[in-house]
Write an enzyme that holds these catalytic residues in place. Structure first.
Site, PDB file in Angstrom:
ATOM      1  N   TRP A 211      -2.818  -9.718 -11.404  1.00  0.00           N
ATOM      2  CA  TRP A 211      -2.287  -9.475 -12.640  1.00  0.00           C
ATOM      3  C   TRP A 211      -0.871  -9.770 -12.874  1.00  0.00           C
ATOM      4  O   TRP A 211      -0.453 -10.396 -13.795  1.00  0.00           O
ATOM      5  CB  TRP A 211      -2.225  -7.678 -13.054  1.00  0.00           C
TER       6      TRP A 211
ATOM      7  N   ASP B   2       4.118  -1.704  -5.939  1.00  0.00           N
ATOM      8  CA  ASP B   2       2.819  -1.172  -5.044  1.00  0.00           C
ATOM      9  C   ASP B   2       3.223  -0.444  -3.772  1.00  0.00           C
ATOM     10  O   ASP B   2       4.232  -0.855  -3.313  1.00  0.00           O
ATOM     11  CB  ASP B   2       2.009  -2.172  -4.818  1.00  0.00           C
TER      12      ASP B   2
ATOM     13  N   ASP C  65       6.252   3.999  -3.581  1.00  0.00           N
ATOM     14  CA  ASP C  65       5.092   4.770  -3.913  1.00  0.00           C
ATOM     15  C   ASP C  65       5.668   5.314  -5.450  1.00  0.00           C
ATOM     16  O   ASP C  65       6.700   5.776  -5.431  1.00  0.00           O
ATOM     17  CB  ASP C  65       5.009   6.304  -3.229  1.00  0.00           C
TER      18      ASP C  65
ATOM     19  N   ASP D 259      -2.615  -0.710 -13.218  1.00  0.00           N
ATOM     20  CA  ASP D 259      -4.141  -0.674 -12.765  1.00  0.00           C
ATOM     21  C   ASP D 259      -4.121   0.362 -11.361  1.00  0.00           C
ATOM     22  O   ASP D 259      -5.016  -0.211 -10.482  1.00  0.00           O
ATOM     23  CB  ASP D 259      -4.141  -2.194 -12.247  1.00  0.00           C
TER      24      ASP D 259
ATOM     25  N   LYS E 205      -5.225   2.151 -16.569  1.00  0.00           N
ATOM     26  CA  LYS E 205      -6.519   2.273 -16.095  1.00  0.00           C
ATOM     27  C   LYS E 205      -6.913   3.927 -15.820  1.00  0.00           C
ATOM     28  O   LYS E 205      -5.881   4.590 -15.497  1.00  0.00           O
ATOM     29  CB  LYS E 205      -6.668   1.710 -14.722  1.00  0.00           C
TER      30      LYS E 205
HETATM   31  C1  LIG Z   1      -7.174  -1.880  -8.076  1.00  0.00           C
HETATM   32  S1  LIG Z   1      -5.636  -2.178  -7.246  1.00  0.00           S
HETATM   33  C2  LIG Z   1      -4.590  -3.307  -8.211  1.00  0.00           C
HETATM   34  C3  LIG Z   1      -5.217  -4.705  -8.130  1.00  0.00           C
HETATM   35  C4  LIG Z   1      -4.102  -5.653  -8.920  1.00  0.00           C
HETATM   36  N1  LIG Z   1      -4.089  -5.220 -10.338  1.00  0.00           N
HETATM   37  C5  LIG Z   1      -4.422  -6.970  -8.864  1.00  0.00           C
HETATM   38  O1  LIG Z   1      -4.745  -7.595  -9.773  1.00  0.00           O
HETATM   39  O2  LIG Z   1      -4.408  -7.477  -7.755  1.00  0.00           O
HETATM   40  C6  LIG Z   1      -4.937  -0.705  -7.441  1.00  0.00           C
HETATM   41  C7  LIG Z   1      -3.468  -0.611  -6.563  1.00  0.00           C
HETATM   42  O3  LIG Z   1      -2.624   0.551  -6.837  1.00  0.00           O
HETATM   43  C8  LIG Z   1      -2.133   0.825  -5.897  1.00  0.00           C
HETATM   44  N2  LIG Z   1      -1.568   2.203  -5.835  1.00  0.00           N
HETATM   45  C9  LIG Z   1      -2.348   3.493  -5.984  1.00  0.00           C
HETATM   46  N3  LIG Z   1      -1.451   4.573  -5.809  1.00  0.00           N
HETATM   47  C10 LIG Z   1      -0.012   4.087  -5.990  1.00  0.00           C
HETATM   48  C11 LIG Z   1       1.144   4.716  -5.938  1.00  0.00           C
HETATM   49  N4  LIG Z   1       1.105   5.826  -6.023  1.00  0.00           N
HETATM   50  N5  LIG Z   1       2.260   3.879  -6.256  1.00  0.00           N
HETATM   51  C12 LIG Z   1       2.113   2.547  -5.988  1.00  0.00           C
HETATM   52  N6  LIG Z   1       0.929   1.781  -5.818  1.00  0.00           N
HETATM   53  C13 LIG Z   1      -0.240   2.716  -5.988  1.00  0.00           C
HETATM   54  C14 LIG Z   1      -2.928   0.469  -4.660  1.00  0.00           C
HETATM   55  O4  LIG Z   1      -2.118   0.483  -3.457  1.00  0.00           O
HETATM   56  C15 LIG Z   1      -3.547  -0.588  -5.151  1.00  0.00           C
HETATM   57  O5  LIG Z   1      -3.131  -1.720  -4.329  1.00  0.00           O
END
Ligand SMILES: C[S@@+](CC[C@H](N)C(=O)[O-])C[C@H]1O[C@@H](n2cnc3c(N)ncnc32)[C@H](O)[C@@H]1O
Length: 205
Positions: free
Chosen positions: A61, A79, A95, A120, A160
């Protein structure tokens, strides 16, 4: 059991046209085709814009957004997992549920605010539907609150969600601050997955 699920997942991945397409392109993940479809329909990413990408790794993205905003635009990505560097993308490893991460992100966005916040983010799935649902909605609520500090008036949000308890309430929450709320389920979002995206347009302070 875990091995069986992994084998099934790998087989599905290999058959998946979007995985093949992503492998043949420079994009890092099939997730690109979800954002691309939303953007082609709704024109959410504009040249010179400031875009925030929450849950950005591995980075497709952010790749797409940085191409769309061009050299005069900015992409700020967050991320909890590391992400390989990308040109014109400011990456914050952290986070998003922690205030320090959110504040760092706001610092990069600057006073003029962002044109688009996209999330996402997905929680680590436990397989327990109610738990996963509650965690996903909690993340989405954080994103909504973040918009108050991050978005400029008239800005947009793509977030999402997973279909289930709490999603109607979430849509109602968005209605308080955004002019138009739409639901998007891009072709690249697997039919079996309960995930979908809400597009909220034109933020009101
Ligand atoms: C479906 S993946 C995203 C894919 C991304 N949109 C792409 O195009 O490559 C979801 C991401 O959300 C991140 N994530 C989940 N909870 C999070 C948080 N509390 N803080 C930061 N990132 C988080 C995960 O580590 C993961 O890499």
């Amino acid at each position: 059991m875990v091995k069986k699920i992994n084998t099934q997942w790998l087989r599905a991945q290999n058959k998946d046209q979007y995985v093949k397409q992503a492998r043949d392109s420079h994009y890092r993940s099939r997730a690109i085709y979800k954002l691309q479809e939303i953007d082609q329909k709704d024109k959410i990413i504009k040249p010179n814009a400031c875009v925030v990408d929450l849950g950005s790794a591995p980075g497709s993205w952010s790749q797409y957004a940085s191409e769309r905003v061009g050299a005069e635009g900015r992409v700020v990505s967050v991320d909890v997992l590391p992400m390989e560097p990308l040109e014109r993308v400011l990456f914050i490893l952290g986070d998003f549920t922690e205030a320090a991460t959110e504040n760092e992100c706001l610092g990069y966005i600057g006073k003029q605010g962002a044109d688009l916040v996209m999330s996402d983010m997905a929680p680590n799935l436990t397989g327990i539907r109610t738990t996963d649902q509650a965690r996903s909605t909690a993340l989405a609520e954080l994103v909504y609150n973040f918009c108050y500090r991050a978005l400029k008036p008239g800005g947009d949000l793509v977030v999402k969600l997973f279909e289930g308890t709490g999603t109607d309430e979430y849509r109602r929450l968005l209605q308080a601050r955004f002019t138009k709320i739409m639901t998007r389920k891009p072709d690249a979002s697997r039919d079996k997955s309960r995930e979908f995206y809400v597009l909220a347009r034109s933020y009101r302070l």
